[in-house]
Write a protein that holds these residues in place. Structure first.
Motif, PDB file in Angstrom:
ATOM      1  N   ASN A  86       0.813  -1.230   0.000  1.00  0.00           N
ATOM      2  CA  ASN A  86       0.000   0.000   0.000  1.00  0.00           C
ATOM      3  C   ASN A  86       0.843   1.275   0.000  1.00  0.00           C
ATOM      4  O   ASN A  86       0.639   2.173   0.803  1.00  0.00           O
ATOM      5  CB  ASN A  86      -0.961  -0.012   1.185  1.00  0.00           C
ATOM      6  N   VAL A  87       1.774   1.350  -0.942  1.00  0.00           N
ATOM      7  CA  VAL A  87       2.582   2.557  -1.109  1.00  0.00           C
ATOM      8  C   VAL A  87       1.790   3.534  -1.962  1.00  0.00           C
ATOM      9  O   VAL A  87       1.425   3.221  -3.093  1.00  0.00           O
ATOM     10  CB  VAL A  87       3.928   2.244  -1.795  1.00  0.00           C
ATOM     11  N   VAL A  88       1.510   4.700  -1.418  1.00  0.00           N
ATOM     12  CA  VAL A  88       0.768   5.723  -2.159  1.00  0.00           C
ATOM     13  C   VAL A  88       1.316   7.100  -1.803  1.00  0.00           C
ATOM     14  O   VAL A  88       1.524   7.404  -0.628  1.00  0.00           O
ATOM     15  CB  VAL A  88      -0.746   5.714  -1.815  1.00  0.00           C
ATOM     16  N   VAL A  89       1.517   7.911  -2.816  1.00  0.00           N
ATOM     17  CA  VAL A  89       1.845   9.328  -2.635  1.00  0.00           C
ATOM     18  C   VAL A  89       0.747  10.127  -3.319  1.00  0.00           C
ATOM     19  O   VAL A  89       0.306   9.777  -4.422  1.00  0.00           O
ATOM     20  CB  VAL A  89       3.228   9.669  -3.236  1.00  0.00           C
ATOM     21  N   ASP A  90       0.281  11.161  -2.658  1.00  0.00           N
ATOM     22  CA  ASP A  90      -0.746  12.038  -3.213  1.00  0.00           C
ATOM     23  C   ASP A  90      -0.359  12.434  -4.639  1.00  0.00           C
ATOM     24  O   ASP A  90       0.785  12.811  -4.900  1.00  0.00           O
ATOM     25  CB  ASP A  90      -0.878  13.275  -2.324  1.00  0.00           C
ATOM     26  N   ALA A  91      -1.312  12.332  -5.557  1.00  0.00           N
ATOM     27  CA  ALA A  91      -1.050  12.581  -6.976  1.00  0.00           C
ATOM     28  C   ALA A  91      -0.412  13.952  -7.216  1.00  0.00           C
ATOM     29  O   ALA A  91       0.440  14.092  -8.091  1.00  0.00           O
ATOM     30  CB  ALA A  91      -2.341  12.446  -7.783  1.00  0.00           C
ATOM     31  N   GLY A  92      -0.794  14.948  -6.438  1.00  0.00           N
ATOM     32  CA  GLY A  92      -0.238  16.285  -6.626  1.00  0.00           C
ATOM     33  C   GLY A  92       1.146  16.476  -6.033  1.00  0.00           C
ATOM     34  O   GLY A  92       1.746  17.535  -6.199  1.00  0.00           O
ATOM     35  N   CYS A  93       1.661  15.457  -5.381  1.00  0.00           N
ATOM     36  CA  CYS A  93       2.962  15.565  -4.697  1.00  0.00           C
ATOM     37  C   CYS A  93       3.993  14.578  -5.228  1.00  0.00           C
ATOM     38  O   CYS A  93       5.081  14.464  -4.655  1.00  0.00           O
ATOM     39  CB  CYS A  93       2.771  15.337  -3.198  1.00  0.00           C
ATOM     40  N   ARG A  94       3.682  13.879  -6.295  1.00  0.00           N
ATOM     41  CA  ARG A  94       4.594  12.859  -6.806  1.00  0.00           C
ATOM     42  C   ARG A  94       5.815  13.476  -7.466  1.00  0.00           C
ATOM     43  O   ARG A  94       5.814  14.636  -7.855  1.00  0.00           O
ATOM     44  CB  ARG A  94       3.847  11.943  -7.779  1.00  0.00           C
ATOM     45  N   ARG A  95       6.865  12.661  -7.547  1.00  0.00           N
ATOM     46  CA  ARG A  95       8.151  13.043  -8.156  1.00  0.00           C
ATOM     47  C   ARG A  95       8.861  14.136  -7.356  1.00  0.00           C
ATOM     48  O   ARG A  95       9.578  14.957  -7.918  1.00  0.00           O
ATOM     49  CB  ARG A  95       7.972  13.437  -9.613  1.00  0.00           C
TER      50      ARG A  95
END
Length: 149
Positions: A86-95
């Motif tokens: 369950n690795v998830v990073v908020d879409a607006g904060c990726r990279r």
């Protein structure tokens, strides 16, 4: 940004992030449904000494999460192993290095627990994630199988 162990008050933010994994516990309006099942699951998770839900927090907002489980083992001189889920990073904060920081923290925790290996599974369609995991030193080493119950 800090990486830390999640606490009960983070549950809503974690569930919001997990929507990106296609979790069906969320209302279609985009709001998080805090079901009694989720609360019961969280109670079990937080009382398990071999499990760590990590969060990345920036300016008071939870922007990433990862679930780390240390598994007792009878092989490899009884050294445990670990799995990341369950690795998830908020879409607006990726990279921005958030996933990297979460993985590095999990690797450190697994090493401190004496684990001889750490595994993770990623859906076959997640090509960007696969590149990220390879860059983090993970190698494709097995074919996985699932059977949903």
């Amino acid at each position: 940004m800090i990486i830390r162990a999640a606490i009960r008050s983070d549950l809503g933010a974690i569930l919001r992030l997990l929507r990106d994994l296609g979790d069906a516990t969320h209302a279609q309006s985009g709001t998080v449904r805090m079901s009694s099942a989720a609360v019961r699951a969280w109670t079990r998770i937080e009382s398990d000494p071999d499990r760590s839900v990590l969060v990345a927090e920036s300016r008071g907002q939870i922007i990433g999460t990862l679930d780390l489980i240390v598994v007792a083992n009878l092989t490899h001189d009884a050294q445990p192993w670990a799995i990341i889920e369950n690795v998830v990073v908020d879409a607006g904060c990726r990279r921005r290095g958030i996933g990297r920081a979460l993985i590095e923290d999990a690797l450190d925790r697994a090493a401190r627990a004496g684990c001889y290996k750490i595994e993770l599974l990623s859906h076959e369609d997640q090509h960007d994630a696969h590149g990220f995991y390879k860059a983090m030193g993970f190698a494709y080493s097995a074919e996985g199988f699932r059977r949903y119950l």
